[in-house]
Enzyme design. Structure first.
Site, PDB file in Angstrom:
ATOM      1  N   HIS A  98      40.745   5.182  87.429  1.00 38.26           N
ATOM      2  CA  HIS A  98      42.127   4.760  87.171  1.00 38.26           C
ATOM      3  C   HIS A  98      43.089   5.766  87.789  1.00 38.26           C
ATOM      4  CE1 HIS A  98      45.261   2.554  85.004  1.00 38.26           C
ATOM      5  NE2 HIS A  98      45.845   3.738  84.833  1.00 38.26           N
ATOM      6  N   SER A  99      44.038   5.271  88.568  1.00 38.88           N
ATOM      7  CA  SER A  99      45.062   6.089  89.215  1.00 38.88           C
ATOM      8  C   SER A  99      44.393   7.160  90.080  1.00 38.88           C
ATOM      9  CB  SER A  99      45.992   6.685  88.157  1.00 38.88           C
ATOM     10  OG  SER A  99      47.196   7.140  88.733  1.00 38.88           O
ATOM     11  N   MET A 100      44.584   8.449  89.810  1.00 36.91           N
ATOM     12  CA  MET A 100      43.905   9.471  90.602  1.00 36.91           C
ATOM     13  C   MET A 100      42.398   9.242  90.602  1.00 36.91           C
ATOM     14  SD  MET A 100      43.767  13.655  90.106  1.00 36.91           S
ATOM     15  CE  MET A 100      42.403  13.659  88.931  1.00 36.91           C
TER      16      MET A 100
END
Length: 255
Positions: free
Chosen positions: A91-93
């Site tokens: 998720h995200s990074m």
């Protein structure tokens, strides 16, 4: 056969003979505990393995990585091929980390995941908006953290807690900001990308992932903002489970 590295991967519910493993990679500033409630929504024969990065959680005294290449090298060495099918979710990074780990495995002729899941992360060819490391002041970090809205205000009001959190965010934001995309051949793994209906990551930025796989591609939008990972967890995990490998006949492997 080398067991899963307990230092690098937390298994909240170890499974004796899993049909598949799901390796998850948290978002910037967080630790493995953001996935602590996922086992309740996973089948009992799917084992969750969450990356526990240095500089946070039980590894708080270790130095955080501020460049993605050495982080991927360390994570890659913590994985070991076996006959257990596996998938990666970030998720995200964490989405960027999962993607780069797929490339690392492929470059070394190691088994690649049966499925790659990227959540709330723009495609790697889109530049990030983080400034250079010297400009990541405490004030900038606090402003960015508040805009994301994932950290409760009462936590941000505690100086002792901030003294622990800000170095983690600074290292992670430095890592993201320093990343430079290098074109390579698309992956073979199927790729599913998730976004929120009110996410800060735009649909074109999510659609950009399509060019990074030769396998099936899917884009799923779920209700919520950047952290629909929490607010729409049941729907998200349901989508992941439906795409997970079903058994040893599917594509491979890690233990």
């Amino acid at each position: 056969m080398k067991p899963i590295s307990e230092a690098w991967f937390w298994r909240p519910r170890p499974v004796g003979r899993p049909r598949a493993r799901l390796f998850c990679f948290p978002y910037a500033g967080s630790n493995a505990m953001v996935f602590r409630t996922w086992p309740a929504d996973l089948p009992p024969d799917v084992e969750l393995c969450v990356a526990q990065l240095p500089g946070r959680g039980p590894r708080l005294r270790e130095a955080s990585f501020n460049r993605i290449e050495p982080l991927i090298e360390a994570l890659g060495q913590a994985l070991e091929p076996s006959s257990v099918p596996f998938a990666l979710f970030g998720h995200s990074m964490g989405g960027l980390v999962a993607f780069m780990l797929c490339r690392w495995l492929r470059a070394r002729g190691l088994p690649t995941p049966a499925h790659l899941f990227v959540s709330s992360r723009c495609a790697p060819q889109f530049p990030d908006s983080f400034p250079p490391a010297p400009e990541l002041t405490d004030a900038y970090l606090l402003g960015r953290i508040r805009r994301y809205g994932a950290t409760p205000a009462e936590i941000l009001a505690e100086p002792e807690v901030l003294a622990l959190l800000l170095p983690i965010f600074r290292a992670d934001f430095t890592l993201i900001g320093a990343y430079r995309h290098t074109p390579e051949e698309p992956l073979e793994s199927p790729l599913t990308v998730f976004g929120g209906t009110n996410d800060t990551v735009t649909r074109p930025e999510l659609e950009g992932w399509r060019e990074h796989t030769r396998g099936p591609f899917a884009l799923r939008l779920l209700e919520g903002g950047h952290f629909f990972l929490h607010t729409a967890q049941a729907a998200l995990v349901r989508e992941v489970v439906q795409a997970m490998p079903r058994g040893a006949s599917d594509r491979l492997q890690v233990e």
